[in-house]
Design an enzyme around this catalytic site. Structure first.
Site, PDB file in Angstrom:
ATOM      1  N   ARG A   1       0.837  -1.209   0.000  1.00 52.93           N
ATOM      2  CA  ARG A   1       0.000   0.000   0.000  1.00 52.93           C
ATOM      3  C   ARG A   1       0.868   1.253   0.000  1.00 52.93           C
ATOM      4  O   ARG A   1       1.861   1.327   0.729  1.00 52.93           O
ATOM      5  CB  ARG A   1      -0.894   0.036   1.242  1.00 52.93           C
ATOM      6  CG  ARG A   1      -1.875  -1.104   1.331  1.00 52.93           C
ATOM      7  CD  ARG A   1      -2.690  -1.016   2.611  1.00 52.93           C
ATOM      8  NE  ARG A   1      -3.539  -2.183   2.773  1.00 52.93           N
ATOM      9  CZ  ARG A   1      -4.748  -2.324   2.231  1.00 52.93           C
ATOM     10  NH1 ARG A   1      -5.253  -1.337   1.505  1.00 52.93           N
ATOM     11  NH2 ARG A   1      -5.450  -3.423   2.423  1.00 52.93           N
TER      12      ARG A   1
ATOM     13  N   HIS B   1      -0.931  -2.607  -4.431  1.00 54.11           N
ATOM     14  CA  HIS B   1      -0.357  -3.585  -5.378  1.00 54.11           C
ATOM     15  C   HIS B   1      -0.259  -3.053  -6.811  1.00 54.11           C
ATOM     16  O   HIS B   1      -0.543  -3.770  -7.772  1.00 54.11           O
ATOM     17  CB  HIS B   1      -1.160  -4.880  -5.342  1.00 54.11           C
ATOM     18  CG  HIS B   1      -0.991  -5.666  -4.069  1.00 54.11           C
ATOM     19  ND1 HIS B   1       0.074  -5.508  -3.221  1.00 54.11           N
ATOM     20  CD2 HIS B   1      -1.774  -6.650  -3.516  1.00 54.11           C
ATOM     21  CE1 HIS B   1      -0.052  -6.344  -2.195  1.00 54.11           C
ATOM     22  NE2 HIS B   1      -1.149  -7.040  -2.352  1.00 54.11           N
TER      23      HIS B   1
ATOM     24  N   HIS C   1       2.643 -13.572  -5.735  1.00 47.23           N
ATOM     25  CA  HIS C   1       1.509 -13.606  -4.804  1.00 47.23           C
ATOM     26  C   HIS C   1       0.729 -14.918  -4.913  1.00 47.23           C
ATOM     27  O   HIS C   1      -0.504 -14.915  -4.901  1.00 47.23           O
ATOM     28  CB  HIS C   1       0.597 -12.410  -5.075  1.00 47.23           C
ATOM     29  CG  HIS C   1      -0.171 -11.927  -3.877  1.00 47.23           C
ATOM     30  ND1 HIS C   1      -1.274 -12.591  -3.394  1.00 47.23           N
ATOM     31  CD2 HIS C   1       0.012 -10.845  -3.073  1.00 47.23           C
ATOM     32  CE1 HIS C   1      -1.752 -11.927  -2.351  1.00 47.23           C
ATOM     33  NE2 HIS C   1      -0.993 -10.861  -2.137  1.00 47.23           N
TER      34      HIS C   1
ATOM     35  N   GLU D   1       5.474 -13.692   0.662  1.00 47.32           N
ATOM     36  CA  GLU D   1       5.804 -12.753  -0.409  1.00 47.32           C
ATOM     37  C   GLU D   1       7.138 -12.044  -0.134  1.00 47.32           C
ATOM     38  O   GLU D   1       7.174 -11.054   0.591  1.00 47.32           O
ATOM     39  CB  GLU D   1       4.692 -11.713  -0.527  1.00 47.32           C
ATOM     40  CG  GLU D   1       3.288 -12.289  -0.627  1.00 47.32           C
ATOM     41  CD  GLU D   1       2.226 -11.266  -0.269  1.00 47.32           C
ATOM     42  OE1 GLU D   1       2.381 -10.078  -0.628  1.00 47.32           O
ATOM     43  OE2 GLU D   1       1.241 -11.648   0.390  1.00 47.32           O
TER      44      GLU D   1
END
Length: 362
Positions: A88, A113, A187, A325
């Site tokens: 973010r 993202h 992801h 991630e």
């Protein structure tokens, strides 16, 4: 299947039509052990990973969809390469060398993202190659200056290698013509019991990290670097997610489960050094991650709500998988700052992450 027998390491097939009228392809990479990884050039998305369990039965261990139209509609980022910026950015505002840039917003107070049309929503160019023990899919995308508000034309390349050691190696490359921000990750949503096997509470997780980043109520890092010791976020030894995933803890409450950054220890930041591991005891499957990136997000699919029908008409529910991630957004030296992700014309970005799949000893 032994490696001396001839077989097709890479097969390409149609994966459906996008609303733009373009057609996506699905590439199946197979190794000598029968392990398969299916990847589409839409979003550089990993669609399936078939690995053996302790009885040698192959099962698909990542969440996904059966066609590209469902990926185009997807808002969970299933299997995608995330960028230009994974994570973010508050109000979508960034400053580079004193110049302000307004990014497109796709969340109430942020760009998430990479924006609504990030790398996960682009059709990438594909090239395949193989040698004696490896299949490789090279995906490339040129992001134009100003895309989603980011400055600079950036050439992205992602190489997926599947070798006969049951390793999936992901290489990321990015080159820009002017200073910009880039923070890439993969992801995939993993359920080592099988993508249609319910929640992942029984999965055991280890993360080679002494510190993590607490989040505020709006899911931004507070700036504090906290020790994992005596917290639900201590994964220095393998621990079942069920042990603490519903603990009475502010961070667990904010994330509705696990959804934080861990700052990897110095001895974990190498493609030869252990960064994280997942074990599913019933199937015997184990996945070990090695990366040269300094931080890792563990996310336990807390926001999947049963509204999406996945592969084989299976309805994915909350905590149906976990994501690990690797990324460079945060590190122990500078903590939380966008400066960690600056990309310049004289310093291209290159990173490698290895996913090693094997079985625990029974």
């Amino acid at each position: 299947m032994s490696s001396h027998l001839a077989f097709n390491r890479i097969i390409q097939q149609d994966f459906g039509q996008l609303t733009s009228g373009e057609f996506a392809s699905l590439y199946t990479l197979t190794n000598a052990n029968g392990m398969q990884v299916k990847i589409t050039n839409y979003g550089a998305i990993i669609v399936s990973i078939f690995t053996p369990d302790k009885t040698q039965r192959l099962t698909d261990i990542v969440l996904g969809y059966d066609n590209v139209a469902d990926y185009e509609a997807d808002n969970y980022y299933l299997g995608a390469v995330i960028g230009r910026y994974a994570g973010r950015i508050h109000q979508g505002k960034i400053s580079i060398n004193g110049q302000q840039h307004q990014l497109t917003l796709n969340a109430p107070d942020s760009q998430l993202h990479g924006g609504k049309q990030g790398l996960n929503k682009q059709l990438w160019r594909a090239k395949t190659s193989e040698n004696a023990d490896t299949a490789c899919l090279t995906l490339s995308y040129t992001s134009p200056d100003g895309e989603q508000g980011f400055p600079g034309t950036v050439n992205f390349t992602v190489n997926y290698h599947l070798n006969d050691n049951n390793e999936l190696i992901v290489e990321y490359l990015a080159k820009t013509d002017q200073p910009t921000l880039v923070n890439l990750t993969q992801h995939s949503y993993f359920n080592l019991a099988g993508h249609n096997s319910g929640n992942v509470h029984s999965h055991q997780v280890a993360i080679n990290a002494d510190y993590f980043l607490p989040m505020n109520e709006r899911a931004y890092p507070t700036g504090e670097i906290a020790q994992v010791d005596h917290t639900p976020h201590d994964f220095r030894q393998l621990k079942a997610l069920a042990q603490d995933i519903d603990a009475d803890n502010k961070q667990i409450a904010i994330g509705k489960g696990y959804d934080n950054y861990w700052l990897l220890n110095d001895n974990a930041i190498s493609v030869q050094a252990f960064a994280a591991q997942v074990v599913e005891p019933n199937s015997g499957r184990r996945m070990t991650i090695y990366t040269d990136q300094p931080s890792m997000v563990l996310y336990t699919a807390n926001y999947i709500d049963g509204s999406h029908i996945g592969k084989n008409n299976y309805c994915y529910q909350r905590r149906a998988a976990l994501c690990l991630e690797p990324q460079r957004a945060n590190n122990k030296e500078k903590g939380v700052t966008l400066d960690n992700t600056l990309l310049t014309p004289t310093q291209p970005f290159a990173s490698t992450t290895r996913y090693v799949f094997d079985l625990i000893e029974s």
